[in-house]
Write an enzyme that holds these catalytic residues in place. Sequence first.
Site, PDB file in Angstrom:
ATOM      1  CB  SER A   1       0.162   2.710   4.099  1.00 39.18           C
ATOM      2  OG  SER A   1       1.158   1.091   3.757  1.00 39.18           O
TER       3      SER A   1
ATOM      4  CE  LYS B   1       4.304   0.324   3.475  1.00 31.23           C
ATOM      5  NZ  LYS B   1       2.563  -0.124   3.441  1.00 31.23           N
TER       6      LYS B   1
ATOM      7  CB  SER C   1      -1.320  -0.662   2.495  1.00 35.59           C
ATOM      8  OG  SER C   1      -1.910   0.368   3.598  1.00 35.59           O
TER       9      SER C   1
END
Length: 483
Positions: free
Chosen positions: A151, A75, A175
């Site tokens: 996210s 990520k 997230s």
Amino acid sequence: MSFDEYQAHDTVGLAELVAKREVSPTELLDAALARTEEVNPAINAVVRPLKAEARAAIAAGLPDGPLTGVPFLIKDISAQMKGVPTSAGSRLFANAVPDQDSASVAAYRRAGLVIFGKSNTPELGLAATTEPVLWGPSRNPWNLGRTTGGSSGGSAAAVAAGIVPAASASDGGGSIRTPSSCCGVFGMKPSRGRVSLAPFAGEGWGGLSQLHAITRSVRDSAMLLDIASEAQLGDPYWAPPPAEPFAAQVGKDPGRLRIAFTTKSLTWGTMDPECGAAVRDTASLCEALGHAVDEIEAPGDFITMAAAVNVLVSANVQWTIDREAERRGAPVRPDELEALTWSIYEDSKGRSALDYADAMQKVHAFGRIFSAVFEQYDVLLLSTLGRLPYELGVMDTNAADLSSYGETLYSFMPNTQPFNVSGSPAMSVPLAMSADGLPIGMQFAARNGGEAVLYRLAGQLEQARPWAARRPPEAPLRAGRGA
């Protein structure tokens, strides 16, 4: 290796093929790259390809680890890779290059994972949708017009679409769990302090944010947590090590658990009827599996909690932006950030150190009250989200008018943030689907340090209601276009 062969295995399964010399790391990488080329134009999950770096790592000789040769994505926030920009989904940090790996990335490398790209994330990880101005929106593989959540939306979309069976993720308010629910995959937020943020940070957002992964299978999640949960010198938080590896829990009988459930939205709004019905169905499933199940009212002042969290997050956003201004010797301009980020930044300027201390005390007080449920119950069950995945654009982080953003946000994800505040482990399990074919994640949480209980339960649920073979429709993905 064909795509059908590739997607038939999870991360642990692919590693076993490599260990038996039935497939090579290069063949696995080629399969991941081919799938990326095929579907990424539609879903925009991988935003920074690292093909050359991945091939160089294989050529140099991979470590002999538990996951040697398996392709993996990082990520593009929180987890740093030496020499590779970490944009955090922001134009402001598009070219920020760290000089060393994060501890978690170093652990992944030692495990033999082959990192071949970075996944999409909203600016500074602030949104529950992944639609950054810098990279453009990630699209939900189940419906290209819907959000992946955020996210860790790029990671969830990549796993759901079959690019990888697992990808790194982080969770400061939901997230990991939000995109896992949206994309129909498995996501565990570990206990506070389980995975170190070293060496770049001691804590994220006042201790709210935790690192881990999004996976297709439960055993992949457990294995990756075993790999990454290495305490580092100077860590401000520390979770007690498990008596046995987490991977050893998957498949074990969880025993007769005391499970509490609620069908309500905790922080804001009312629950979507399909989400509420899925909770009751899941409670019935748990009862059929032999667990004791009770409906309860979850304790705590959730509105006060949310307001206190906003103070902590905004202060950390201000710190991040002001440190960048100091580094470059010039103030950050509004046009360098999205409207939501700038509004959070400006809002923080009106607060004091006393406000921050007061918010932290409120957060800690809430955590104690909310966690009291685990004095009577082993597990708490509730819907991961309050709504089905929104259409793209509903949570516009660059809108001129953000007056309704907070209500839209908390109506969507009313149930995830409390577990970041309490520090408890919580997982989103893909147990339900809506009438129009969208995934609905069911959230289970346990007391701090209780990941083993959750992994045993998740393994049982995975056997009772398998989801690995449930895939998004292929035609839109292969078309390589948006909605």
